[in-house]
Write a protein that holds these residues in place. Sequence first.
Motif, PDB file in Angstrom:
ATOM      1  N   LEU A 143       0.845  -1.184   0.000  1.00  0.00           N
ATOM      2  CA  LEU A 143       0.000   0.000   0.000  1.00  0.00           C
ATOM      3  C   LEU A 143       0.885   1.241   0.000  1.00  0.00           C
ATOM      4  CD1 LEU A 143      -2.631  -1.058   2.698  1.00  0.00           C
ATOM      5  CD2 LEU A 143      -2.875  -1.203   0.205  1.00  0.00           C
ATOM      6  N   ILE A 144       0.322   2.349  -0.481  1.00  0.00           N
ATOM      7  CA  ILE A 144       1.076   3.607  -0.555  1.00  0.00           C
ATOM      8  C   ILE A 144       0.400   4.652   0.321  1.00  0.00           C
ATOM      9  CG2 ILE A 144       1.925   5.444  -2.043  1.00  0.00           C
ATOM     10  CD1 ILE A 144       3.246   2.730  -2.549  1.00  0.00           C
ATOM     11  N   ILE A 154      -4.499   6.625   1.809  1.00  0.00           N
ATOM     12  CA  ILE A 154      -3.764   5.420   1.430  1.00  0.00           C
ATOM     13  C   ILE A 154      -4.249   4.927   0.070  1.00  0.00           C
ATOM     14  CG2 ILE A 154      -3.177   3.047   2.073  1.00  0.00           C
ATOM     15  CD1 ILE A 154      -3.728   3.824   4.982  1.00  0.00           C
ATOM     16  N   TYR A 155      -3.298   4.606  -0.793  1.00  0.00           N
ATOM     17  CA  TYR A 155      -3.610   4.075  -2.119  1.00  0.00           C
ATOM     18  C   TYR A 155      -3.286   2.591  -2.177  1.00  0.00           C
ATOM     19  CZ  TYR A 155      -4.517   8.697  -3.983  1.00  0.00           C
ATOM     20  OH  TYR A 155      -5.071   9.931  -4.226  1.00  0.00           O
ATOM     21  N   SER A 156      -4.037   1.895  -2.987  1.00  0.00           N
ATOM     22  CA  SER A 156      -3.869   0.446  -3.085  1.00  0.00           C
ATOM     23  C   SER A 156      -2.566   0.053  -3.762  1.00  0.00           C
ATOM     24  CB  SER A 156      -5.050  -0.166  -3.839  1.00  0.00           C
ATOM     25  OG  SER A 156      -5.122   0.358  -5.158  1.00  0.00           O
ATOM     26  N   SER A 157      -1.998   0.951  -4.556  1.00  0.00           N
ATOM     27  CA  SER A 157      -0.743   0.649  -5.250  1.00  0.00           C
ATOM     28  C   SER A 157      -0.144   1.937  -5.785  1.00  0.00           C
ATOM     29  CB  SER A 157      -0.989  -0.319  -6.415  1.00  0.00           C
ATOM     30  OG  SER A 157      -1.785   0.305  -7.415  1.00  0.00           O
ATOM     31  N   LEU A 158       1.110   1.850  -6.222  1.00  0.00           N
ATOM     32  CA  LEU A 158       1.759   3.002  -6.833  1.00  0.00           C
ATOM     33  C   LEU A 158       1.071   3.360  -8.149  1.00  0.00           C
ATOM     34  CD1 LEU A 158       4.113   4.821  -6.016  1.00  0.00           C
ATOM     35  CD2 LEU A 158       5.611   3.420  -7.452  1.00  0.00           C
ATOM     36  N   ASP A 159       0.613   2.372  -8.865  1.00  0.00           N
ATOM     37  CA  ASP A 159      -0.105   2.629 -10.121  1.00  0.00           C
ATOM     38  C   ASP A 159      -1.394   3.395  -9.867  1.00  0.00           C
ATOM     39  OD1 ASP A 159       1.799   1.399 -11.686  1.00  0.00           O
ATOM     40  OD2 ASP A 159       0.783  -0.544 -11.735  1.00  0.00           O
ATOM     41  N   SER A 160      -2.078   3.060  -8.776  1.00  0.00           N
ATOM     42  CA  SER A 160      -3.309   3.768  -8.430  1.00  0.00           C
ATOM     43  C   SER A 160      -3.034   5.238  -8.140  1.00  0.00           C
ATOM     44  CB  SER A 160      -3.957   3.105  -7.219  1.00  0.00           C
ATOM     45  OG  SER A 160      -5.070   3.843  -6.780  1.00  0.00           O
ATOM     46  N   LEU A 161      -1.956   5.495  -7.396  1.00  0.00           N
ATOM     47  CA  LEU A 161      -1.567   6.880  -7.120  1.00  0.00           C
ATOM     48  C   LEU A 161      -1.190   7.603  -8.412  1.00  0.00           C
ATOM     49  CD1 LEU A 161      -0.830   9.255  -5.318  1.00  0.00           C
ATOM     50  CD2 LEU A 161       1.365   8.137  -4.848  1.00  0.00           C
ATOM     51  N   LYS A 162      -0.435   6.938  -9.262  1.00  0.00           N
ATOM     52  CA  LYS A 162      -0.030   7.538 -10.536  1.00  0.00           C
ATOM     53  C   LYS A 162      -1.252   7.908 -11.366  1.00  0.00           C
ATOM     54  CE  LYS A 162       2.626   6.643 -14.757  1.00  0.00           C
ATOM     55  NZ  LYS A 162       3.481   5.669 -15.479  1.00  0.00           N
ATOM     56  N   GLU A 163      -2.234   7.041 -11.368  1.00  0.00           N
ATOM     57  CA  GLU A 163      -3.463   7.301 -12.130  1.00  0.00           C
ATOM     58  C   GLU A 163      -4.163   8.562 -11.624  1.00  0.00           C
ATOM     59  OE1 GLU A 163      -7.789   5.158 -12.922  1.00  0.00           O
ATOM     60  OE2 GLU A 163      -6.082   3.962 -12.213  1.00  0.00           O
ATOM     61  N   THR A 164      -4.221   8.707 -10.304  1.00  0.00           N
ATOM     62  CA  THR A 164      -4.863   9.893  -9.723  1.00  0.00           C
ATOM     63  C   THR A 164      -4.083  11.164 -10.054  1.00  0.00           C
ATOM     64  OG1 THR A 164      -5.855   8.656  -7.918  1.00  0.00           O
ATOM     65  CG2 THR A 164      -5.551  11.007  -7.566  1.00  0.00           C
TER      66      THR A 164
END
Length: 280
Positions: free
Chosen positions: A4-5, A96-106
């Motif tokens: 998690l991030i 908290i983000y489920s993954s680095l990719d999820s954060l990148k998407e946001t």
Amino acid sequence: MNKLIYLYGLIPSKEAEQSEVPSFKGFDQVHDGRTEQFGRVTAVISELNPEEYSEEQIKEKVNEMEWLHEKAFHHHEMLMMLEKEYTLIPTKFCTIYSSLDSLKETVTQYENRMLDLFESLKGKEEWNVKIFSDDKQLRQSYGENNPTVMAKKEEIAQLPPGRQYFEKRKLDQLVDREMELEKNRLCEKIHEDLLPFSADSTVKKTWSQDVTGRDEQMCWNSVYLLPQEKIPAFKEMLQKTAEEFAEYGWKIEPTGPWPSYHFASLTAGEEIKNGSAPAN
């Protein structure tokens, strides 16, 4: 399984390149915190084990006062450190983000909004102003000096003794009503006087005495986004106003600078929001 991030906040990549974020221990005090650049926006993050920081577990942990105090303090201290060095978009406690990719998407989705926020926040600080009243002292002052109250006292003095008793009870209600009107008027006047110093502002809910733990009543609570060059004049005006009204039972208390919690609104995608920024 992906880590998690935990996201503390976002800063301009240009500023992160010019001045590297100091090393720090992350939210769990196990993983090292770090930055992750997404184009023109850099995220300040730390990793978390999903076995320990799932959404369900976070919801349980925030009810543990010792854990909540420790983690909220860590989050706030990180934001205060970042605020001193960078133009910062702070995120809420336990974002908290489920993954680095999820954060990148946001970040990719809201990049233009983030860049606009960086521009509007640059060179500015958030300050909070709370106004408290000692109602016992104020009631005495208004009972002796308010024209409406004084006229009512003179009217009562002309009445027969029997009626005076009942009218004096109404007088107490009149004093309270006039005092509340004057409190609102004065607080709004101070707020209006502060607006020319600020680039933005908002009025917040006041807190009860049970929350503040004080004898005085909080009758105003507002925040201001101040250009740094206007902060000395802002503080000077508040100090003069506080000194002028102190003898009547008023206390005016500015605090800051704070991370720009109230002026960096940003809709995020896969956030777990189990708390909020420290209340000003």
